[in-house]
Design a protein around this motif. Structure first.
Motif, PDB file in Angstrom:
ATOM      1  N   GLU A  48      30.330  -0.328  30.450  1.00 43.02           N
ATOM      2  CA  GLU A  48      30.219  -1.441  29.515  1.00 43.02           C
ATOM      3  C   GLU A  48      29.067  -1.295  28.526  1.00 43.02           C
ATOM      4  N   ASN A  49      27.865  -0.953  29.022  1.00 40.77           N
ATOM      5  CA  ASN A  49      26.707  -0.797  28.145  1.00 40.77           C
ATOM      6  C   ASN A  49      25.620  -0.024  28.889  1.00 40.77           C
ATOM      7  N   LYS A  50      24.482   0.157  28.244  1.00 39.73           N
ATOM      8  CA  LYS A  50      23.386   0.905  28.867  1.00 39.73           C
ATOM      9  C   LYS A  50      22.884   0.187  30.124  1.00 39.73           C
ATOM     10  N   GLU A  51      22.856  -1.137  30.104  1.00 41.96           N
ATOM     11  CA  GLU A  51      22.447  -1.896  31.287  1.00 41.96           C
ATOM     12  C   GLU A  51      23.410  -1.647  32.447  1.00 41.96           C
ATOM     13  N   GLY A  52      24.689  -1.537  32.147  1.00 41.77           N
ATOM     14  CA  GLY A  52      25.674  -1.236  33.187  1.00 41.77           C
ATOM     15  C   GLY A  52      25.397   0.102  33.851  1.00 41.77           C
ATOM     16  N   ILE A  53      24.995   1.073  33.043  1.00 34.19           N
ATOM     17  CA  ILE A  53      24.623   2.385  33.592  1.00 34.19           C
ATOM     18  C   ILE A  53      23.425   2.219  34.525  1.00 34.19           C
ATOM     19  N   LEU A  54      22.452   1.440  34.086  1.00 33.85           N
ATOM     20  CA  LEU A  54      21.260   1.197  34.900  1.00 33.85           C
ATOM     21  C   LEU A  54      21.625   0.540  36.229  1.00 33.85           C
ATOM     22  N   TYR A  55      22.413  -0.529  36.193  1.00 30.32           N
ATOM     23  CA  TYR A  55      22.762  -1.249  37.421  1.00 30.32           C
ATOM     24  C   TYR A  55      23.536  -0.348  38.383  1.00 30.32           C
ATOM     25  N   THR A 112      11.866  -9.122  32.861  1.00 28.23           N
ATOM     26  CA  THR A 112      12.785  -9.447  31.756  1.00 28.23           C
ATOM     27  C   THR A 112      14.262  -9.357  32.125  1.00 28.23           C
ATOM     28  N   ASP A 113      14.579  -8.756  33.248  1.00 21.01           N
ATOM     29  CA  ASP A 113      15.977  -8.577  33.639  1.00 21.01           C
ATOM     30  C   ASP A 113      16.186  -9.175  35.032  1.00 21.01           C
ATOM     31  N   GLU A 114      16.856 -10.300  35.074  1.00 21.58           N
ATOM     32  CA  GLU A 114      17.052 -11.027  36.332  1.00 21.58           C
ATOM     33  C   GLU A 114      17.788 -10.190  37.377  1.00 21.58           C
ATOM     34  N   ARG A 115      18.749  -9.432  36.952  1.00 22.09           N
ATOM     35  CA  ARG A 115      19.526  -8.617  37.891  1.00 22.09           C
ATOM     36  C   ARG A 115      18.656  -7.530  38.526  1.00 22.09           C
ATOM     37  N   SER A 119      17.645  -7.344  42.525  1.00 21.46           N
ATOM     38  CA  SER A 119      17.883  -6.104  43.282  1.00 21.46           C
ATOM     39  C   SER A 119      16.596  -5.626  43.934  1.00 21.46           C
ATOM     40  N   MET A 120      15.518  -5.654  43.169  1.00 17.27           N
ATOM     41  CA  MET A 120      14.236  -5.198  43.689  1.00 17.27           C
ATOM     42  C   MET A 120      13.731  -6.140  44.784  1.00 17.27           C
ATOM     43  N   ASP A 121      13.838  -7.447  44.574  1.00 16.76           N
ATOM     44  CA  ASP A 121      13.399  -8.409  45.590  1.00 16.76           C
ATOM     45  C   ASP A 121      14.173  -8.239  46.897  1.00 16.76           C
ATOM     46  N   THR A 122      15.476  -8.058  46.792  1.00 19.33           N
ATOM     47  CA  THR A 122      16.310  -7.863  47.988  1.00 19.33           C
ATOM     48  C   THR A 122      15.898  -6.600  48.727  1.00 19.33           C
ATOM     49  N   TYR A 123      15.697  -5.537  47.986  1.00 13.55           N
ATOM     50  CA  TYR A 123      15.306  -4.263  48.564  1.00 13.55           C
ATOM     51  C   TYR A 123      13.935  -4.369  49.243  1.00 13.55           C
ATOM     52  N   LEU A 124      12.966  -4.972  48.558  1.00 13.25           N
ATOM     53  CA  LEU A 124      11.622  -5.100  49.131  1.00 13.25           C
ATOM     54  C   LEU A 124      11.615  -6.014  50.356  1.00 13.25           C
ATOM     55  N   MET A 125      12.448  -7.041  50.348  1.00 10.07           N
ATOM     56  CA  MET A 125      12.529  -7.919  51.518  1.00 10.07           C
ATOM     57  C   MET A 125      13.097  -7.162  52.719  1.00 10.07           C
TER      58      MET A 125
END
Length: 187
Positions: A48-55, A112-115, A119-125
């Motif tokens: 879809e976009n560059k963010e999609g690649i990142l996710y 700046t990116d909620e997603r 993801s990071m919060d879930t992983y760190l928890m």
């Protein structure tokens, strides 16, 4: 019908390396096209976009590298040794990104990116919970385990950032000293 001429996971691995080296905001979709060898239309069709690649790259990183490393915290043995093994497993220079991709991307984008933040919060928890379990299973009281786990998580975040500016020997010394100090504390 035209078939895909590329492997999605290889595209994500190459994108991961690019985002690691230049930062997500530091690279353009043109650079992603150049790094992956896949044209812009195909990338947008797939992601879809560059963010999609990142996710998608974060998901691949999680399943390909993190899940296996997290299992290290389930090992039996000396707490400090188990923890050192866990931390150092992320700093393997033979991996596409020697450090934690979640920490690296989260440092840049979590505000700046909620997603990315979720993801990071879930992983760190999950890491925190595994630290608590490891300590409790080895006879450390619950409140002390929670306290020490917060510090171990802070050490993890810092150590994963160290991979960018310190040598392997410096990283190992920092990790070993940090773990020994936290585990030995009377908290």
């Amino acid at each position: 019908m035209r078939y895909k001429e590329y492997n999605i996971n290889r595209v994500l691995e190459k994108s991961m390396v690019l985002f690691w080296k230049k930062g997500f905001n530091g690279c353009s979709i043109r650079e992603v096209v150049d790094a992956t060898g896949v044209n812009r239309f195909s990338l947008y069709h797939e992601f879809e976009n560059k963010e999609g690649i990142l996710y998608h790259s974060l998901n691949l990183y999680r399943t390909r590298y993190c899940d296996e490393n997290l299992l290290l915290l389930d090992q039996k043995g000396d707490i400090a040794t188990v923890l050192r093994h866990f931390y150092l497993s992320f700093l393997n220079e033979s991996r596409p990104v020697p450090g934690c991709y979640f920490i690296h991307i989260g440092t840049e984008l979590a505000d700046t990116d909620e997603r990315v933040r979720q993801s990071m919060d879930t992983y760190l928890m999950e890491i925190y919970t595994r630290f608590v379990n490891l300590l409790c299973e080895n006879g450390v009281g619950t409140s002390s385990s929670e306290f020490k786990s917060r510090h171990l998580l802070g050490l993890y975040i810092t150590a994963m950032s160290f991979c960018l500016i310190h040598t392997e020997e410096e990283r190992e010394r920092f990790i070993t000293n940090g773990i020994d100090l936290i585990v030995a504390s009377d908290a």
